[in-house]
Design an enzyme around this catalytic site. Structure first.
Site, mmCIF file in Angstrom:
data_model
loop_
_atom_site.group_PDB
_atom_site.id
_atom_site.type_symbol
_atom_site.label_atom_id
_atom_site.label_comp_id
_atom_site.label_asym_id
_atom_site.label_seq_id
_atom_site.Cartn_x
_atom_site.Cartn_y
_atom_site.Cartn_z
ATOM 1 N N ILE A 30 0.852 -1.279 -0.053
ATOM 2 C CA ILE A 30 -0.146 -0.148 -0.197
ATOM 3 C C ILE A 30 0.870 1.397 0.225
ATOM 4 O O ILE A 30 0.247 2.240 -0.189
ATOM 5 C CB ILE A 30 -0.945 0.025 1.076
ATOM 6 C CG1 ILE A 30 -0.293 -0.061 2.494
ATOM 7 C CG2 ILE A 30 -2.048 -0.954 1.116
ATOM 8 C CD1 ILE A 30 -1.216 0.016 3.867
ATOM 9 N N GLY A 31 2.145 1.177 -0.063
ATOM 10 C CA GLY A 31 3.137 2.104 -0.247
ATOM 11 C C GLY A 31 4.436 1.954 0.032
ATOM 12 O O GLY A 31 4.771 0.790 0.194
ATOM 13 N N GLY A 33 8.442 3.880 1.076
ATOM 14 C CA GLY A 33 9.071 4.899 1.442
ATOM 15 C C GLY A 33 10.637 4.677 1.647
ATOM 16 O O GLY A 33 11.175 3.639 1.231
ATOM 17 N N GLY A 34 11.169 5.476 2.496
ATOM 18 C CA GLY A 34 12.742 5.364 2.698
ATOM 19 C C GLY A 34 12.918 4.206 3.415
ATOM 20 O O GLY A 34 14.383 3.802 3.510
ATOM 21 N N GLY A 36 11.289 1.330 3.467
ATOM 22 C CA GLY A 36 11.102 0.068 2.881
ATOM 23 C C GLY A 36 9.382 0.029 2.332
ATOM 24 O O GLY A 36 8.840 1.020 2.248
ATOM 25 N N LYS A 37 8.957 -1.132 1.705
ATOM 26 C CA LYS A 37 7.614 -1.203 1.646
ATOM 27 C C LYS A 37 6.647 -1.357 2.644
ATOM 28 O O LYS A 37 7.095 -2.031 3.683
ATOM 29 C CB LYS A 37 7.257 -2.466 0.693
ATOM 30 C CG LYS A 37 8.213 -2.420 -0.757
ATOM 31 C CD LYS A 37 7.963 -3.701 -1.575
ATOM 32 C CE LYS A 37 8.653 -3.764 -2.995
ATOM 33 N NZ LYS A 37 8.444 -4.880 -3.614
ATOM 34 N N VAL A 38 5.469 -0.849 2.557
ATOM 35 C CA VAL A 38 4.388 -0.992 3.572
ATOM 36 C C VAL A 38 3.085 -1.944 2.968
ATOM 37 O O VAL A 38 2.568 -1.791 1.919
ATOM 38 C CB VAL A 38 3.922 0.551 3.894
ATOM 39 C CG1 VAL A 38 2.751 0.288 4.986
ATOM 40 C CG2 VAL A 38 4.896 1.268 4.285
ATOM 41 N N LYS A 55 5.338 -2.131 8.151
ATOM 42 C CA LYS A 55 6.401 -1.508 7.301
ATOM 43 C C LYS A 55 7.754 -2.288 7.316
ATOM 44 O O LYS A 55 8.164 -2.896 8.452
ATOM 45 C CB LYS A 55 6.676 -0.244 7.809
ATOM 46 C CG LYS A 55 7.734 0.626 7.081
ATOM 47 C CD LYS A 55 8.275 1.786 7.954
ATOM 48 C CE LYS A 55 7.202 2.772 7.851
ATOM 49 N NZ LYS A 55 7.558 4.106 8.259
ATOM 50 N N ASP A 151 11.671 15.411 8.905
ATOM 51 C CA ASP A 151 11.166 14.829 7.596
ATOM 52 C C ASP A 151 9.712 15.049 7.505
ATOM 53 O O ASP A 151 8.847 14.063 6.989
ATOM 54 C CB ASP A 151 11.599 13.271 7.704
ATOM 55 C CG ASP A 151 11.332 12.620 6.077
ATOM 56 O OD1 ASP A 151 11.483 13.515 5.307
ATOM 57 O OD2 ASP A 151 11.252 11.378 5.828
#
Length: 705
Positions: A30-31, A33-34, A36-38, A55, A151
């Site tokens: 579903i997403g 990011g820095g 990893g995958k979610v 995450k 961030d």
């Protein structure tokens, strides 16, 4: 790493994670990011299956053990409704997984360009929520440590099913002392380009003002409906923040605001929101506001927007109200404002007459009058026992002297005397009664004939015409004060519902040509179909949202705090209203009232063409709105045009003077509830038109100068 034992209660086994995510099924991602995958997955609980976000650390992206444990420590210690909640974690072998509450709507960046899904009001609420979360991090009440997120970006703001904002991703956060006015830490610059404080990136000095800068960038993204950067080519990224700052300085915000948002915005809300966003991204750190100040300004912006959305507005010119200009049929107008509150006289406290100061702050209850021996014969009508209507409002009718009304209602009363009291001839009065007969209710008294339609209309017109206190109206008509007040509101509502569609209409094509010809012969200016003007009606200080109704101009002029609502009207060459917009708060500039009105929207959408309206110097110059030349060194031709312009503008001003002159109620400070007042004012505009159309001559002494 003995500190790990402090978090054992959050730890789950890898087999549970694998089962929940179906062994990290790619379809459950579903997403990204820095970190990893979610993944989306479900875990069992006593309440059943609960959805969470998993995450999964990918060390190839540059983050590792430090960021993993920092996230656990931060979210375990700092809990707030606007910070994402860490539910569990898993660490086995080389695998690291963080388990969060599931934010069903994903991250904010997905919705920036969608003004229909994410409205301006929702954006304001999200902004306020994020600000509260950051304020909690910067100034924790139960800790001596301050958290700097480092961030903040729209991708790290998650939204749950109720659109509640949750600040996430604390892997880069730093902790410093909170008992100092300014907390500075030396750190290498990290974070997303465009969001990072330029001073932090250049010098490595991190402070809470660095978060403020990043949040200001997010606020501009919310306003502009786009991310703060755009890719020029594969190697370069263009940062938009300097452009946004420049456009704010140059007062060109309209050019960067998401177009579909603009029509949703209250002008005051936009002004306060954009101002605080601009302050956040100032280059000098000391000039940036604190999160507490940001929260205050954003809440004020939200309050202004909610006032704007809930203000009761009565207009005669919604798009669905217009028929073809070639169609001569009467318009079928459904007023925008609907009566939502109970009648004033239903309150336990007797109605305080706004025009009578001689009796102090309270009147004696009408029920107290019933104790007087000579006035104790009372008819109670429409009781729940007789009508079966439960809690229906009742009118109390007493045997009082009706000598004055009986005189006005008799053939012996000269027409001139009748006209002086009711501002119209008996013929016009009878016409209004006939029009309203089928609409005005007669079922709330027993027998119905006790308060006839003629009596109801007379009470209303007398009150509006004279502005007399309810005590005097009561004596004239032999009715109680609260009954008179109820009748005024009832008849005004009927006038707006029944007569406004007939007597305040946008002209058909043939009538428009006549109006243009008439204005042309008066001024020599072609294609003028109307003259626009806006006036203020004084009200008592509202119990809520007082600032919105504050009238600065009247306060300075009369040296007394004033509050008001507005009537915007367009009149034809005779001074007859062809469009009205009633109810916007007194603090709103006339240009913004015009912008929000249905009339403006109809012109801007191209539904009205080849015609112009003429307004005063306080209106903006538009393709369809002509205003006077306001440059200092005018040519003789510009002076001549302004003189002609003034002649046309005078028609509108005179019309409003006659409106207030006929209906002295408008010259008083009214206590009618704000949600009801637009219909009372709308009724006055309708009655003005009826009198003007029927050539009801007006006593010049009544005209307000």
């Amino acid at each position: 790493m003995s500190f790990m034992k402090d978090f054992d209660h959050l730890k789950i086994q890898m087999k549970d994670v694998v089962s929940a995510t179906n062994n990290f099924d790619p379809t459950r991602v579903i997403g990204f990011g820095g970190f990893g995958k979610v993944y989306k997955g479900e875990l069992s609980s006593p309440e059943g299956q609960i959805t969470f976000a998993f995450k999964h650390l990918d060390r190839r992206l540059g983050q590792g053990d430090i960021e993993f444990w920092k996230e656990i420590m931060m979210l375990s210690k700092y809990k707030h409704k606007n910070l994402v909640t860490l539910m569990h974690f898993c660490i086995e072998d080389d695998e690291m997984i963080l388990v969060y509450e599931y934010a069903s709507r994903g991250s904010l960046d997905r919705y920036l360009s969608d003004a229909s899904t994410l409205t301006w009001t929702q954006r304001l609420k999200i902004s306020v929520g994020v600000a509260h979360g950051l304020q909690f991090l910067h100034d924790p009440k139960d800790s001596q440590q301050r958290v700097i997120h480092r961030d903040i970006k729209s991708a790290n703001i998650l939204l749950d099913d109720d659109w509640t904002a949750k600040v996430s991703d604390f892997g880069l956060s730093k902790v410093g002392p909170a008992n100092q006015a300014h907390t500075y830490m030396v750190s290498y610059g990290v974070g997303m380009p465009g969001y990072c404080d330029p001073l932090y990136m250049e010098l490595g000095f991190l402070s809470k003002e660095s978060d403020v800068y990043s949040f200001g960038v997010v606020l501009f993204e919310i306003l502009c409906g786009r991310l703060c950067y755009e890719s020029c080519n594969r190697e370069q990224t263009k940062i938009l923040v300097p452009k946004w700052r420049r456009y704010y300085d140059e007062k060109r915000l309209d050019e960067i605001i998401l177009p579909d948002l603009r029509e949703q915005m209250d002008p005051g809300s936009l002004e306060s929101f954009s101002a605080i966003a601009y302050q956040c991204v100032k280059k000098v750190r000391e000039e940036r506001p604190t999160m507490a100040e940001i929260v205050k300004e954003l809440e004020f912006s939200l309050e202004q927007q909610e006032i704007f959305e809930n203000v009761p507005i009565l207009e005669s010119s919604h798009s669905q109200m217009y028929q073809s200009l070639d169609d001569d049929r009467p318009l079928n107008i459904k007023p925008r404002f609907h009566d939502r509150a109970d009648d004033d006289c239903s309150q336990s406290t007797p109605f305080r007459d706004e025009f009578d100061d001689s009796e102090g702050s309270n009147f004696v209850s009408e029920m107290e009058d019933f104790k007087t021996p000579n006035l104790d014969k009372v008819t109670e009508a429409s009781s729940s026992q007789d009508s079966g209507s439960g809690g229906q409002r009742r009118l109390w009718v007493k045997e009082r002297s009706k000598t004055m009304w009986e005189h006005y209602n008799s053939d012996e009363c000269p027409d001139e005397e009748f006209k002086k009291v009711f501002r119209m001839s008996k013929v016009t009065f009878d016409m209004i009664c006939d029009e309203l007969d089928s609409h005005v209710s007669k079922n709330d008294v027993d027998p119905p004939s006790v308060i006839t339609v003629r009596l109801r209309v007379a009470v209303c017109l007398y009150r509006l015409a004279t502005g007399d206190p309810l005590r005097k109206v009561s004596n004239v008509f032999g009715l109680g004060k609260s009954t008179c007040h109820k009748l005024v509101l009832e008849v005004c509502d009927a006038i707006v519902t029944v007569l406004m569609p007939k007597f305040i209409q946008w002209p058909n094509k043939e009538r428009l040509e006549d109006i243009k010809t008439e204005f042309g012969s008066i001024s020599g200016i072609p294609d003028i179909c109307g003259s626009i003007y806006t006036t203020h009606i004084s009200v008592i200080a509202p119990k809520t949202n007082m600032a919105a109704y504050f009238n600065k101009k009247h306060t300075e002029r009369y040296q007394k705090i004033s509050y008001s609502i507005t009537i915007q009207g367009v009149v034809d060459s005779r001074g007859v209203f062809i469009d009205v917009c009633i109810g916007y708060p007194g603090s709103m500039p006339v240009a913004k009232i015009l912008e929000k009105s249905a009339l403006s929207q109809r012109f801007n959408s191209g539904q009205l063409k080849n015609i112009s309206i003429l307004g005063g110097s306080n209106y903006p110059l538009l393709d369809w709105l002509l205003v006077p030349h306001n440059n200092q060194n005018k040519t003789w031709r510009e002076h001549l045009i302004n003189e002609k312009h003034g002649v046309v503008q005078r028609i509108a001003k005179d019309a409003f003077m006659r409106l207030k002159g006929r209906w002295a109620y408008l010259q008083k400070r009214t206590e009618v509830k704000l949600e009801k007042l637009p219909r009372v004012l709308g009724a006055c505009c309708v009655l003005h038109n009826i009198c003007e159309i029927n050539n009801e001559a007006m006593d010049e002494d009544l005209i307000e100068v």
